[in-house]
Design an enzyme around this catalytic site. Sequence first.
Site, short mmCIF file in Angstrom:
data_model
loop_
_atom_site.label_atom_id
_atom_site.label_comp_id
_atom_site.label_asym_id
_atom_site.label_seq_id
_atom_site.Cartn_x
_atom_site.Cartn_y
_atom_site.Cartn_z
CG ASP A 157 -24.39 -73.28 -27.69
OD1 ASP A 157 -23.99 -72.31 -27.02
OD2 ASP A 157 -24.88 -73.15 -28.82
CG ASN A 212 -29.79 -61.82 -21.77
OD1 ASN A 212 -30.69 -62.14 -21.01
ND2 ASN A 212 -29.71 -62.29 -23.00
CG HIS A 242 -28.22 -71.45 -26.67
ND1 HIS A 242 -27.54 -70.96 -27.77
CD2 HIS A 242 -29.12 -72.35 -27.15
CE1 HIS A 242 -28.02 -71.54 -28.86
NE2 HIS A 242 -28.98 -72.39 -28.51
CD GLU A 245 -32.48 -64.85 -24.31
OE1 GLU A 245 -31.50 -64.09 -24.27
OE2 GLU A 245 -33.13 -65.07 -25.35
N GLY A 256 -27.53 -55.90 -25.84
CA GLY A 256 -27.25 -55.93 -24.41
C GLY A 256 -28.47 -56.01 -23.52
NE ARG A 313 -11.07 -65.04 -34.54
CZ ARG A 313 -12.16 -64.34 -34.75
NH1 ARG A 313 -12.11 -63.29 -35.54
NH2 ARG A 313 -13.30 -64.65 -34.18
CG ASN A 372 -23.53 -68.51 -23.82
OD1 ASN A 372 -23.51 -67.33 -24.13
ND2 ASN A 372 -24.10 -69.42 -24.59
CD GLN A 409 -43.49 -65.90 -21.47
OE1 GLN A 409 -43.42 -67.13 -21.48
NE2 GLN A 409 -44.53 -65.26 -21.98
#
Length: 200
Positions: free
Chosen positions: A153, A16, A112, A183, A14, A68, A110, A181
């Site tokens: 993505d 981010n 990446h 994210e 976590g 699922r 998102n 630097q």
Amino acid sequence: MPPMKIVVLVSGGGTNLQAIIDGINNGTVRNCKITGVISNNRNAYALERARNHHLPAAIVSPKDFESREEFHQRLCEQIVEMNPDLIVTSGFLVRIPENVLAKYAGRIINIHPALIPSFCGVGYYGIKVHEKALERGVKITGATVHFVDEGMDTGPILLQKAVEVLAGDTPELLQKRVMEQAEWVILPQAIDLIANRGIS
């Protein structure tokens, strides 16, 4: 204008999520509030971060469901209960189900840990991304914030930031530098942009 409500989906540490929390607290992410954190992993440290900041947190794990489909249904219900304007996936190691994609089209982003279209898609997540970047010998890597669509993505890119690969880098050193630097810089920036300029 009421603050934009964010739900963050996480699987691990976590960091981010912490960058978003810090951005909201220090005013660099304006007009936002986190209304919930959801993890598929009950041992995710991100849940501890949520508790430390008095944020509603939930665990929705595929291990707790017969199928699922049931998991996807419960994940969607949990998101709806937290009533987000924007969903942020951050190291969430579950593919976003179709019912969530349909309900929140254009409202899921998102982060990446590479410069898409490099080192992305199926199998490229976490430390694996940085291992592959070093194997390939690239001199520049970085991070990308993109909208989430049905692919892996493949959604429209919102922000990117480059990070230099240094001699002697290990996957772990590179991962740390990309986080620090790129994210932790562009994810809060992207959320602030969406909240205050209506980017979509």
